[in-house]
Design an enzyme around this catalytic site. Structure first.
Site, short mmCIF file in Angstrom:
data_model
loop_
_atom_site.label_atom_id
_atom_site.label_comp_id
_atom_site.label_asym_id
_atom_site.label_seq_id
_atom_site.Cartn_x
_atom_site.Cartn_y
_atom_site.Cartn_z
N GLN A 297 0.83 -1.21 0.00
CA GLN A 297 0.00 0.00 0.00
C GLN A 297 0.86 1.25 0.00
O GLN A 297 1.05 1.88 -1.03
CB GLN A 297 -0.96 0.00 1.18
CG GLN A 297 -2.04 1.05 1.08
CD GLN A 297 -3.24 0.75 1.97
OE1 GLN A 297 -3.37 -0.32 2.52
NE2 GLN A 297 -4.12 1.72 2.09
N ASP A 298 1.42 1.63 1.15
CA ASP A 298 2.35 2.76 1.15
C ASP A 298 3.58 2.39 1.97
O ASP A 298 3.58 1.39 2.68
CB ASP A 298 1.69 4.06 1.64
CG ASP A 298 1.33 4.05 3.11
OD1 ASP A 298 1.15 2.96 3.68
OD2 ASP A 298 1.22 5.14 3.69
N PRO A 299 4.66 3.15 1.85
CA PRO A 299 5.92 2.77 2.50
C PRO A 299 5.82 2.79 4.03
O PRO A 299 4.96 3.46 4.61
CB PRO A 299 6.91 3.84 2.01
CG PRO A 299 6.30 4.43 0.79
CD PRO A 299 4.83 4.37 1.02
N VAL B 197 5.63 8.63 1.73
CA VAL B 197 4.82 8.85 2.94
C VAL B 197 5.55 9.87 3.81
O VAL B 197 6.78 9.95 3.79
CB VAL B 197 4.61 7.52 3.69
CG1 VAL B 197 5.91 7.00 4.31
CG2 VAL B 197 3.53 7.64 4.76
N ASN C 109 -0.30 6.51 5.27
CA ASN C 109 -1.25 6.90 4.22
C ASN C 109 -1.32 8.41 3.98
O ASN C 109 -2.26 8.88 3.32
CB ASN C 109 -2.66 6.36 4.51
CG ASN C 109 -2.72 4.86 4.45
OD1 ASN C 109 -2.17 4.25 3.54
ND2 ASN C 109 -3.37 4.24 5.42
#
Length: 220
Positions: A59-61, A124, A130
């Site tokens: 999804q995100d780092p 991020v 997020n």
């Protein structure tokens, strides 16, 4: 087609310029962004499009210091293995008896074999999960997923969790293998990820279609 072709095309589009402008402005305000600038596109650096065999979507780092380095689920050496990656290792050990659980979470050797570890959002803000989900990265990564689907054959896509599974619409299932499960996070791993057999099923498919497989044990 190469990553350079795709990147060159996307970088000319207004949305991509807006991403870069946003990151520059945030940095100018003194905000810390992960991964560092030189590591943002590491997934593309370590897995050439010609060599790509598997896509694992994140999804995100990771948003703490010394973790994110541009590969989904991977962390730099010397850093504690995050819980989701611990569960990935558990599933590997459960399904592949010869798998030896590493003492680190640095997955570059998977990437070099053709496992494309792509976060759908590539940056991020420190300590704010997020925080960059709406700045335009998903327009870029959706394009990347679609280009892989259109220009490659017999790629294994591992979609873990509701966020990743939404990307199924970008993939031609007649040309590729799509494997779906819950996310390996401790919150959901026991509801389907542990026991999913994705790593075994992946190699069965690659052997059948390409006479190749991923050595999941190859993590130096």
């Amino acid at each position: 087609m190469t990553w350079s072709d795709i990147l060159a095309e996307e970088k000319q589009k207004p949305y991509f310029k807006q991403i870069l402008d946003f990151l520059a402005c945030e940095s100018a305000k003194g905000k810390v962004i992960f991964p560092t600038k030189e590591n943002i596109f590491n997934a593309f650096k370590y897995t050439e499009l010609d060599n790509l065999k598997v896509v694992i979507l994140g999804q995100d780092p990771y948003h703490n210091y010394n973790q994110a380095h541009g590969l989904a689920f991977s962390v730099q050496k010397g850093v504690d293995i995050p819980p989701s990656l611990q569960n990935i290792y558990k599933e590997l050990a459960r399904s592949i008896p010869e798998f030896k659980t590493p003492n680190h979470g640095y997955l570059v050797d998977w990437a070099k074999q053709g496992v494309f570890l792509l976060n759908t959002t590539l940056t991020v803000e420190a300590h704010k999960a997020n925080s960059h989900k709406d700045i335009g990265w998903e327009t870029f990564t959706d394009t990347v997923i679609n280009k892989i689907s259109e220009n490659k054959h017999n790629v294994v896509f591992m979609l873990w969790g509701s966020h990743a599974r939404k990307k199924k619409v970008l993939i031609d299932s007649s040309r590729h293998l799509i494997l779906e499960s819950t996310h390996p996070s401790p919150l959901s791993a026991h509801r389907g990820f542990l026991g999913c057999n994705h790593f075994v099923d992946c190699n069965k498919y690659l052997i059948e279609k390409k006479d190749q497989k991923i050595d999941w044990n190859l993590l130096c």
